[in-house]
Design an enzyme around this catalytic site. Structure first.
Site, PDB file in Angstrom:
ATOM      1  N   LYS A 156      40.651  39.658  33.651  1.00  0.00           N
ATOM      2  CA  LYS A 156      39.164  39.894  34.546  1.00  0.00           C
ATOM      3  C   LYS A 156      39.531  41.155  35.452  1.00  0.00           C
ATOM      4  CE  LYS A 156      39.772  36.523  38.065  1.00  0.00           C
ATOM      5  NZ  LYS A 156      39.273  35.497  38.963  1.00  0.00           N
ATOM      6  N   ARG A 215      32.623  25.948  43.899  1.00  0.00           N
ATOM      7  CA  ARG A 215      32.181  27.097  43.211  1.00  0.00           C
ATOM      8  C   ARG A 215      31.495  26.640  42.008  1.00  0.00           C
ATOM      9  NH1 ARG A 215      36.855  31.624  42.411  1.00  0.00           N
ATOM     10  NH2 ARG A 215      37.085  30.641  40.259  1.00  0.00           N
ATOM     11  N   TYR A 228      43.978  60.413  62.311  1.00  0.00           N
ATOM     12  CA  TYR A 228      42.628  60.201  63.535  1.00  0.00           C
ATOM     13  C   TYR A 228      43.034  59.422  64.323  1.00  0.00           C
ATOM     14  CZ  TYR A 228      39.683  61.721  59.380  1.00  0.00           C
ATOM     15  OH  TYR A 228      38.902  62.400  58.381  1.00  0.00           O
ATOM     16  N   MET A 262      40.776  58.654  54.043  1.00  0.00           N
ATOM     17  CA  MET A 262      39.971  58.339  52.953  1.00  0.00           C
ATOM     18  C   MET A 262      40.996  59.015  51.483  1.00  0.00           C
ATOM     19  SD  MET A 262      36.353  59.114  51.579  1.00  0.00           S
ATOM     20  CE  MET A 262      35.476  58.499  53.169  1.00  0.00           C
TER      21      MET A 262
HETATM   22  C1  LIG Z   1      38.750  30.417  36.964  1.00  0.00           C
HETATM   23  C2  LIG Z   1      40.065  31.138  37.299  1.00  0.00           C
HETATM   24  N1  LIG Z   1      41.137  30.720  36.501  1.00  0.00           N
HETATM   25  C3  LIG Z   1      42.382  31.173  36.454  1.00  0.00           C
HETATM   26  C4  LIG Z   1      42.719  32.485  37.293  1.00  0.00           C
HETATM   27  C5  LIG Z   1      44.068  32.910  37.498  1.00  0.00           C
HETATM   28  O1  LIG Z   1      44.565  32.813  38.712  1.00  0.00           O
HETATM   29  P1  LIG Z   1      45.818  33.360  39.049  1.00  0.00           P
HETATM   30  O2  LIG Z   1      45.686  34.665  38.908  1.00  0.00           O
HETATM   31  O3  LIG Z   1      46.298  32.737  40.241  1.00  0.00           O
HETATM   32  O4  LIG Z   1      46.804  32.827  37.837  1.00  0.00           O
HETATM   33  C6  LIG Z   1      41.483  32.846  38.219  1.00  0.00           C
HETATM   34  C7  LIG Z   1      41.781  33.805  39.155  1.00  0.00           C
HETATM   35  O5  LIG Z   1      41.056  33.959  40.081  1.00  0.00           O
HETATM   36  C8  LIG Z   1      40.226  32.084  38.028  1.00  0.00           C
HETATM   37  O6  LIG Z   1      39.091  32.606  38.765  1.00  0.00           O
END
Ligand SMILES: Cc1ncc(COP(=O)(O)O)c(C=O)c1O
Length: 373
Positions: A39, A137, A266, A314
């Site tokens: 992701k 969640r 800055y 930046m």
């Molecule tokens: C639902 C879920 N599963 C697995 C993972 C993977 O976690 P990690 O990167 O700590 O292995 C995440 C990451 O945020 C997650 O949101």
């Protein structure tokens, strides 16, 4: 400096290391399915390239957060199973079925949506049930387990692929909360037997749990951070031998001699301690450089540390090179490990009270991802 030399921020992504990290995970967890979390653009590493680099390894499946992220993998011809973590959206169900994308069911309205799609079409996308055991969640309430199993009509049973939950503290030294989550999860999984449902995949182990909690592996682990070669927190140790996949670098575009007591950047909060060489690096916080790191931070050049001089801008940052005159167009390393040297992202995260998750996913802006191996 040659004009044609690429300047600016670059993240070199070493795909061999990603593969070898996955092999290290496999060695640790044994013959389990590996739900590789790609992701957020593969934690900033490029989801398609990362996924393609490991797609052919036995037992690999993918997880993403959004439905669009799953479509991006499908468009790139990735054929492995893909699970979407986000809240189910009714208008994605049909495409999920067509594209073989696995959906997340985490509340009763999700079940209703999938039921009504089934009633109309006599088919359904595959899905995993998510229970909330302590993240607070997305996820079904534990007390609703029987009602959920009951409410999934018989024709929908064949489409259930998995059940899962997510740990809140599996990467911590104190595992008591994670162990409670695990035992609650086992309890809801066990309850399913009476309802004629069967889970093909049972999963809850994230990176922390892979390192810390062997009893949570079931038949699938769901791993992100270890794949990218970093530790999920400073309370776990690398007992499997991972290597950083990303080396985040920027190039030196200007070097000048300045006198002692010259303010830099800055606010003028940094003043040179002696006559020195100040280099301008073409990378700023808009490219993902962690701005708070300037206070104690340094970059690596030819294996040596050099202090960041003043506030990160930046688009640029300055570095105090002392007596050294660095080469124009040369790279400095911000974090990672390559021929320039080594600076673990975890060290920066610790110093600025952040995490590798935040630092990796911030890398962007004008940063070019360059794939090696
Ligand atoms: C639902 C879920 N599963 C697995 C993972 C993977 O976690 P990690 O990167 O700590 O292995 C995440 C990451 O945020 C997650 O949101």
């Amino acid at each position: 400096m040659k004009n044609d030399k690429i300047i600016g921020p670059r993240a070199y992504i070493n795909l061999d290391r990603c593969r070898s990290n996955l092999i290290a995970i496999k060695k640790t967890v044994g013959d389990k399915k590996l739900l590789c979390v790609v992701k957020a653009n593969g934690y900033g590493h490029g989801s398609v390239k990362i996924a393609k680099s490991i797609a052919n390894i036995k037992n690999v499946q993918f997880a993403v957060f959004s439905f669009d992220e799953a479509l991006e993998l499908r468009k790139a011809k990735i054929k492995n199973e893909i699970l979407v973590f986000s809240k189910l959206q009714k208008n994605n169900i049909e495409l999920a079925y067509k594209e073989n994308i696995i959906l997340n069911l985490s509340s009763f309205d999700d079940i209703e949506h999938i039921e009504s799609f089934y009633l109309k079409n006599k088919v359904s996308p595959k899905y995993h049930l998510k229970f909330d055991t302590g993240m607070t969640r997305l996820g079904f309430d534990l007390n609703d387990a029987e009602a959920i199993y009951e409410s999934l009509s018989k024709p929908l049973h064949p489409y259930v692929e998995g059940v899962y939950t997510h740990f809140a503290t599996a990467d911590e030294g104190d595992l008591s909360y994670a162990k409670k989550q695990l035992s609650d999860f086992k309890m809801v999984v066990r309850k399913v037997e009476r309802f004629g449902l069967k889970f093909k995949f049972i999963h809850c182990s994230n990176s922390g749990a892979v390192l810390n909690l062997e009893k949570s592996y079931f038949n699938m682990v769901r791993v992100g951070m270890l794949l990218y070669g970093a530790l999920p927190s400073n309370e776990v140790i690398d007992n499997i031998g991972i290597k950083p996949v990303m080396s985040f670098c920027g190039s030196i575009v200007n070097v000048r001699k300045v006198k002692k007591n010259t303010p830099v950047s800055y606010g003028g909060v940094y003043k040179t301690a002696s006559d020195t060489n100040i280099a301008v690096i073409q990378t700023g916080f808009a490219d993902g450089f962690p701005r708070p790191w300037f206070e104690q931070g340094y970059v690596i050049y030819n294996g040596q540390k050099f202090k960041i001089a003043g506030r990160v801008c930046m688009d640029q940052l300055m570095v105090d090179f002392g007596n050294v005159v660095p080469g124009l167009g040369d790279d400095v390393l911000f974090f990672g490990e390559n021929q320039i040297g080594k600076l673990p992202v975890e060290n920066i995260a610790d110093q600025i009270n952040s995490t590798p998750y935040v630092l990796f996913t911030a890398v962007g802006g004008r940063t070019k991802l360059i794939y090696i191996n």
